[in-house]
Scaffold this motif. Sequence first.
Motif, short mmCIF file in Angstrom:
data_model
loop_
_atom_site.label_atom_id
_atom_site.label_comp_id
_atom_site.label_asym_id
_atom_site.label_seq_id
_atom_site.Cartn_x
_atom_site.Cartn_y
_atom_site.Cartn_z
N ALA A 161 42.53 18.19 -55.62
CA ALA A 161 42.41 19.08 -56.76
C ALA A 161 42.93 20.47 -56.42
O ALA A 161 43.63 21.12 -57.24
CB ALA A 161 40.94 19.16 -57.21
N GLU A 162 42.61 20.93 -55.19
CA GLU A 162 43.10 22.25 -54.76
C GLU A 162 44.62 22.24 -54.65
O GLU A 162 45.30 23.21 -55.05
CB GLU A 162 42.46 22.62 -53.42
N GLU A 163 45.19 21.13 -54.11
CA GLU A 163 46.65 21.04 -54.03
C GLU A 163 47.28 21.04 -55.42
O GLU A 163 48.30 21.70 -55.64
CB GLU A 163 47.03 19.77 -53.29
N ARG A 164 46.65 20.31 -56.36
CA ARG A 164 47.20 20.32 -57.72
C ARG A 164 47.12 21.71 -58.33
O ARG A 164 48.04 22.16 -59.01
CB ARG A 164 46.43 19.31 -58.59
N ARG A 165 45.97 22.39 -58.06
CA ARG A 165 45.84 23.74 -58.61
C ARG A 165 46.89 24.68 -58.03
O ARG A 165 47.55 25.45 -58.76
CB ARG A 165 44.43 24.28 -58.31
N GLU A 198 49.85 26.59 -59.89
CA GLU A 198 50.04 28.04 -59.81
C GLU A 198 51.46 28.38 -59.35
O GLU A 198 52.09 29.31 -59.89
CB GLU A 198 49.02 28.62 -58.82
N ARG A 199 51.95 27.61 -58.35
CA ARG A 199 53.34 27.86 -57.91
C ARG A 199 54.33 27.58 -59.03
O ARG A 199 55.31 28.32 -59.22
CB ARG A 199 53.66 26.99 -56.70
N ARG A 200 54.07 26.51 -59.80
CA ARG A 200 54.99 26.20 -60.90
C ARG A 200 54.98 27.32 -61.95
O ARG A 200 56.05 27.76 -62.43
CB ARG A 200 54.58 24.87 -61.55
N LEU A 201 53.76 27.77 -62.28
CA LEU A 201 53.67 28.85 -63.27
C LEU A 201 54.33 30.12 -62.74
O LEU A 201 55.02 30.83 -63.49
CB LEU A 201 52.20 29.12 -63.60
N ALA A 202 54.11 30.42 -61.43
CA ALA A 202 54.74 31.61 -60.86
C ALA A 202 56.25 31.49 -60.88
O ALA A 202 56.98 32.45 -61.17
CB ALA A 202 54.24 31.81 -59.42
#
Length: 209
Positions: free
Chosen positions: A148-152, A156-160
């Motif tokens: 879950a942390e990796e997906r989060r 976040e990286r994708r959004l950034a």
Amino acid sequence: EEERLRREAEERRIAEELRLAEELRLAEERRIAEEKHRLAEEHRVAEERRLAEEERLRREAEAHRIAEERRLAEERRIAQERSLAEEERLRREEELRFAEERRIAEETRRLAEERRLAEERRLAEERRLAEERRLAEERRLAEERRLAEERRLAEERRLAEERRLAEERRLAEERRLAEERRREEEQRLQRVTEERRRIAEERRLAEEA
């Protein structure tokens, strides 16, 4: 506005996932605590049964001892009334009977000890299996939290990255518009300069004329 709404929806989705993960963790912790409580209760009940069985055996042994003492006293009284030969015969029979009783008592104690050890092994095996299940469950939950942390983090990286690309496109658009304005300004200045030269040339020609 659409980007803002999309980001807000994404943030709400992430928050909901985190909340659900937390709820799953809490539910699992409650289940583990209940399992521990159940095992402890089973162990307590088994211990109480074992102590009760030992107390029963002790009372039976005490009653048997008292009965045996009474019987021996009665037999001694009877033996005193019999002849020495009869006493010897009775003594031999009594020794055989005592030996048999000791054998039976020893066998009974041995079987009780074997049952106790088997019960202890069973309880130890149950505790070991419960501990293995608990550790496996903890590893599974930790793996789920890690994923879950990796997906989060990936989200976040994708959004950034999307924000960075959007910012780059915005800056490129601003540079393009600035370049167009600069060219238009140069063209305007060139037209103004040419117009001024033309007017000056016309004045010069008129002056010469």
